[in-house]
Design a protein around this motif. Structure first.
Motif, PDB file in Angstrom:
ATOM      1  N   ALA A 311       0.858  -1.187   0.000  1.00 46.20           N
ATOM      2  CA  ALA A 311       0.000   0.000   0.000  1.00 46.20           C
ATOM      3  C   ALA A 311       0.889   1.229   0.000  1.00 46.20           C
ATOM      4  O   ALA A 311       1.970   1.232   0.603  1.00 46.20           O
ATOM      5  CB  ALA A 311      -0.921   0.023   1.211  1.00 46.20           C
ATOM      6  N   VAL A 312       0.443   2.258  -0.718  1.00 44.88           N
ATOM      7  CA  VAL A 312       1.145   3.539  -0.720  1.00 44.88           C
ATOM      8  C   VAL A 312       0.382   4.479   0.199  1.00 44.88           C
ATOM      9  O   VAL A 312      -0.823   4.685   0.027  1.00 44.88           O
ATOM     10  CB  VAL A 312       1.229   4.133  -2.142  1.00 44.88           C
ATOM     11  CG1 VAL A 312       1.971   5.471  -2.114  1.00 44.88           C
ATOM     12  CG2 VAL A 312       1.921   3.161  -3.087  1.00 44.88           C
ATOM     13  N   LEU A 322       1.231  -4.245   3.129  1.00 43.66           N
ATOM     14  CA  LEU A 322      -0.135  -4.019   3.606  1.00 43.66           C
ATOM     15  C   LEU A 322      -0.290  -4.373   5.073  1.00 43.66           C
ATOM     16  O   LEU A 322      -1.045  -3.713   5.811  1.00 43.66           O
ATOM     17  CB  LEU A 322      -1.106  -4.838   2.745  1.00 43.66           C
ATOM     18  CG  LEU A 322      -2.595  -4.554   2.939  1.00 43.66           C
ATOM     19  CD1 LEU A 322      -2.923  -3.110   2.570  1.00 43.66           C
ATOM     20  CD2 LEU A 322      -3.422  -5.520   2.102  1.00 43.66           C
ATOM     21  N   GLN A 323       0.411  -5.396   5.528  1.00 42.43           N
ATOM     22  CA  GLN A 323       0.295  -5.816   6.914  1.00 42.43           C
ATOM     23  C   GLN A 323       0.787  -4.743   7.885  1.00 42.43           C
ATOM     24  O   GLN A 323       0.423  -4.746   9.065  1.00 42.43           O
ATOM     25  CB  GLN A 323       1.088  -7.114   7.146  1.00 42.43           C
ATOM     26  CG  GLN A 323       0.460  -8.333   6.488  1.00 42.43           C
ATOM     27  CD  GLN A 323      -0.907  -8.660   7.068  1.00 42.43           C
ATOM     28  OE1 GLN A 323      -1.144  -8.533   8.258  1.00 42.43           O
ATOM     29  NE2 GLN A 323      -1.826  -9.074   6.204  1.00 42.43           N
ATOM     30  N   ALA A 324       1.609  -3.827   7.400  1.00 37.21           N
ATOM     31  CA  ALA A 324       2.116  -2.757   8.261  1.00 37.21           C
ATOM     32  C   ALA A 324       1.223  -1.521   8.244  1.00 37.21           C
ATOM     33  O   ALA A 324       1.439  -0.586   9.002  1.00 37.21           O
ATOM     34  CB  ALA A 324       3.537  -2.373   7.837  1.00 37.21           C
ATOM     35  N   VAL A 325       0.209  -1.537   7.346  1.00 31.47           N
ATOM     36  CA  VAL A 325      -0.735  -0.429   7.283  1.00 31.47           C
ATOM     37  C   VAL A 325      -1.715  -0.573   8.435  1.00 31.47           C
ATOM     38  O   VAL A 325      -1.818  -1.616   9.078  1.00 31.47           O
ATOM     39  CB  VAL A 325      -1.488  -0.448   5.920  1.00 31.47           C
ATOM     40  CG1 VAL A 325      -2.522   0.657   5.833  1.00 31.47           C
ATOM     41  CG2 VAL A 325      -0.490  -0.306   4.786  1.00 31.47           C
ATOM     42  N   GLU A 326      -2.459   0.460   8.673  1.00 27.27           N
ATOM     43  CA  GLU A 326      -3.476   0.436   9.726  1.00 27.27           C
ATOM     44  C   GLU A 326      -4.665  -0.390   9.251  1.00 27.27           C
ATOM     45  O   GLU A 326      -5.714   0.125   8.864  1.00 27.27           O
ATOM     46  CB  GLU A 326      -3.920   1.863  10.044  1.00 27.27           C
ATOM     47  CG  GLU A 326      -4.856   1.972  11.224  1.00 27.27           C
ATOM     48  CD  GLU A 326      -5.321   3.406  11.443  1.00 27.27           C
ATOM     49  OE1 GLU A 326      -6.323   3.587  12.135  1.00 27.27           O
ATOM     50  OE2 GLU A 326      -4.683   4.321  10.907  1.00 27.27           O
ATOM     51  N   LEU A 327      -4.470  -1.734   9.242  1.00 26.26           N
ATOM     52  CA  LEU A 327      -5.561  -2.617   8.826  1.00 26.26           C
ATOM     53  C   LEU A 327      -6.760  -2.396   9.737  1.00 26.26           C
ATOM     54  O   LEU A 327      -6.631  -2.290  10.950  1.00 26.26           O
ATOM     55  CB  LEU A 327      -5.119  -4.072   8.881  1.00 26.26           C
ATOM     56  CG  LEU A 327      -4.099  -4.522   7.835  1.00 26.26           C
ATOM     57  CD1 LEU A 327      -3.714  -5.975   8.045  1.00 26.26           C
ATOM     58  CD2 LEU A 327      -4.633  -4.328   6.430  1.00 26.26           C
ATOM     59  N   GLY A 328      -7.930  -2.325   9.145  1.00 24.73           N
ATOM     60  CA  GLY A 328      -9.125  -2.052   9.922  1.00 24.73           C
ATOM     61  C   GLY A 328      -9.524  -0.587   9.924  1.00 24.73           C
ATOM     62  O   GLY A 328     -10.597  -0.234  10.425  1.00 24.73           O
TER      63      GLY A 328
END
Length: 465
Positions: A311-312, A322-328
């Motif tokens: 993800a950018v 993506l796993q390091a993005v604010e999932l949720g």
């Protein structure tokens, strides 16, 4: 007389730039040939052929003859005014010029409607027969390939930077920006032959990982300095891994690298390319490949099997897994389309995730097919109903919200996850809106969840049923 003076002026500008850069070119040539002549990259072959030269090397200044020139709706009327002001009332060859309406296809304001009217008048005055107006083509970096207007082996000069898409089918396209007026008047412009970087692809991407993820990762690594210089470089993709990438994925990859300053991207035509044209009942073109001993500025290898969804972050400042993005994180707006992810194959990926599911309450999911050809195929194969039943909103073929938020804009404080070309603040509406870039699979999964989500979970659920 005035026209002649204008042409002399444009020619003098080109000559001045030629003199400015030619000394450096001579020095580079001498250095390169001290050890004997090397083979040519595919990019160099394209430019040599278009320039009627036996060979070219990085740093050379050439004046290539384009097979096709493409101008988009936002600059047609401006180009006409600029050239008319110089006393030039015709283009070099109307049969090699194409106009496309893709940035503002619904004319949401009176100003947009007036600009479209002027574009039609310009096309008539200049005798442009290849004018793809509203409802006639779609996204100008996509439908020309689908219609066979862009084929392998062609060389193009284009107004818009995302013309790099055409490298997916083995054509070479370079962006001119506002200098397109020189091309329209003279049929060429000076071009400095770029250095070429070779990217070797190995392995196979896992389910849920797409070419946009690869493009995001490569772009981030270039910007970080990991792979050396990249500004005004061309990239050629090679290796056993590329054979698993269909043309749609190659388009996405070519598109994703453009924003960091890569001037061209290129896949040598292969069976994937031939199949893509055969499936559309179209003839292919000339196959241009690099010589075995081609000289590259740098070479790097990428193991596709090691990739994961990316993800950018808003503002385009950083790409992270993506796993390091604010999932949720809740999303108000999801958008699938743009010049990089609007092909039929992209929409199939999203439809597979949406089938039997619905878009989350509070999230609007906008889908912009890349062309009218894709819209027709969606309806023919029943995928239009999949999107509608899920609650997605199908928009006309074109750039969609990515074109400055002319339709489907973001409100203040909203969050979007999308496949747009860029995500600078204010790109699609309010300047304080947050825009995340991701692959078609990630965008579709997030639309269903109503929050930024990993598509692999949805694919696992699907395979388990």
């Amino acid at each position: 007389m005035k026209t002649a003076q204008a042409l002399i002026f444009l020619t003098c500008c080109s000559v001045c730039w030629y003199i400015k850069f030619n000394y450096c070119s001579i020095r580079r040539n001498r250095i390169r040939f001290m050890g004997g002549a090397m083979g040519l990259t595919a990019i160099e072959k394209h430019l040599a052929r278009a320039s009627s030269a036996a060979r070219v090397v990085p740093g050379d200044i050439v004046h290539p003859d384009p097979d096709l020139v493409i101008v988009h709706d936002g600059y047609i009327a401006t180009a006409y005014r600029e050239l008319s002001g110089l006393g030039i009332h015709r283009v070099f060859d109307p049969d090699r010029v194409m106009f496309v309406t893709d940035h503002d296809v619904i004319h949401a304001t009176p100003l947009a409607a007036e600009r479209a009217r002027q574009n039609r008048l310009v096309a008539e005055k200049w005798g442009i027969s290849r004018f793809y107006d509203v409802g006639q083509g779609g996204q100008g970096h996509v439908f020309p390939m689908e219609k066979g207007l862009v084929r392998p082996g062609m060389f193009l000069l284009c107004y818009d930077m995302h013309c790099t898409n055409f490298g997916a089918v083995g054509a070479l396209a370079l962006r001119t920006g506002s200098e397109i007026i020189t091309v329209l008047a003279q049929g060429t412009i000076w071009v400095q032959v770029p250095h070429t970087i070779k990217v070797e692809l190995t392995g196979k991407m896992a389910p849920g990982v797409m070419a946009r993820d690869l493009g995001f990762r490569l772009a981030a690594d270039f910007v970080s300095g990991r792979h050396g210089a990249y500004d005004y470089r061309a990239i050629e993709f090679h290796g056993p891994g590329l054979h698993q990438l269909p043309v749609a994925e190659r388009i996405a990859l070519c598109n994703t690298l453009t924003e960091i300053g890569i001037c061209a991207t290129y896949f040598a035509p292969d069976e994937q390319t031939a199949k893509w044209y055969r499936d559309r009942g179209l003839a292919g073109g000339e196959i241009v490949t690099a010589d075995p001993d081609a000289g590259y500025e740098s070479e790097l290898a990428v193991d596709l099997s090691a990739l994961e969804p990316q993800a950018v972050l808003p503002g385009g400042e950083k790409t992270i897994p993506l796993q390091a993005v604010e999932l949720g994180r809740a999303v108000d707006h999801a958008y699938l389309g743009s010049c990089g992810s609007g092909t039929f194959d992209d929409l199939v990926v999203a439809a597979d995730i949406l089938r039997g599911r619905t878009v989350a309450a509070g999230t609007r999911f906008l889908v912009t097919p890349g062309s009218n050809v894709t819209i027709a195929r969606l309806e023919r194969e029943g995928l239009g109903d999949v999107f509608r039943k899920a609650g997605a909103i199908l928009l006309p073929a074109g750039c969609g919200p990515c074109a400055g938020g002319t339709m489907g804009p973001l409100g203040s404080g909203e969050t979007s996850i999308c496949t747009a070309a860029v995500n600078n603040f204010g790109r699609m509406g309010a300047k304080d809106a947050a825009i995340f870039l991701a692959s078609p699979a990630t965008v579709a999964a997030s639309a269903v969840a109503g929050a930024i989500s990993d598509p692999r979970r949805f694919l696992e659920e699907r395979s388990a049923t």
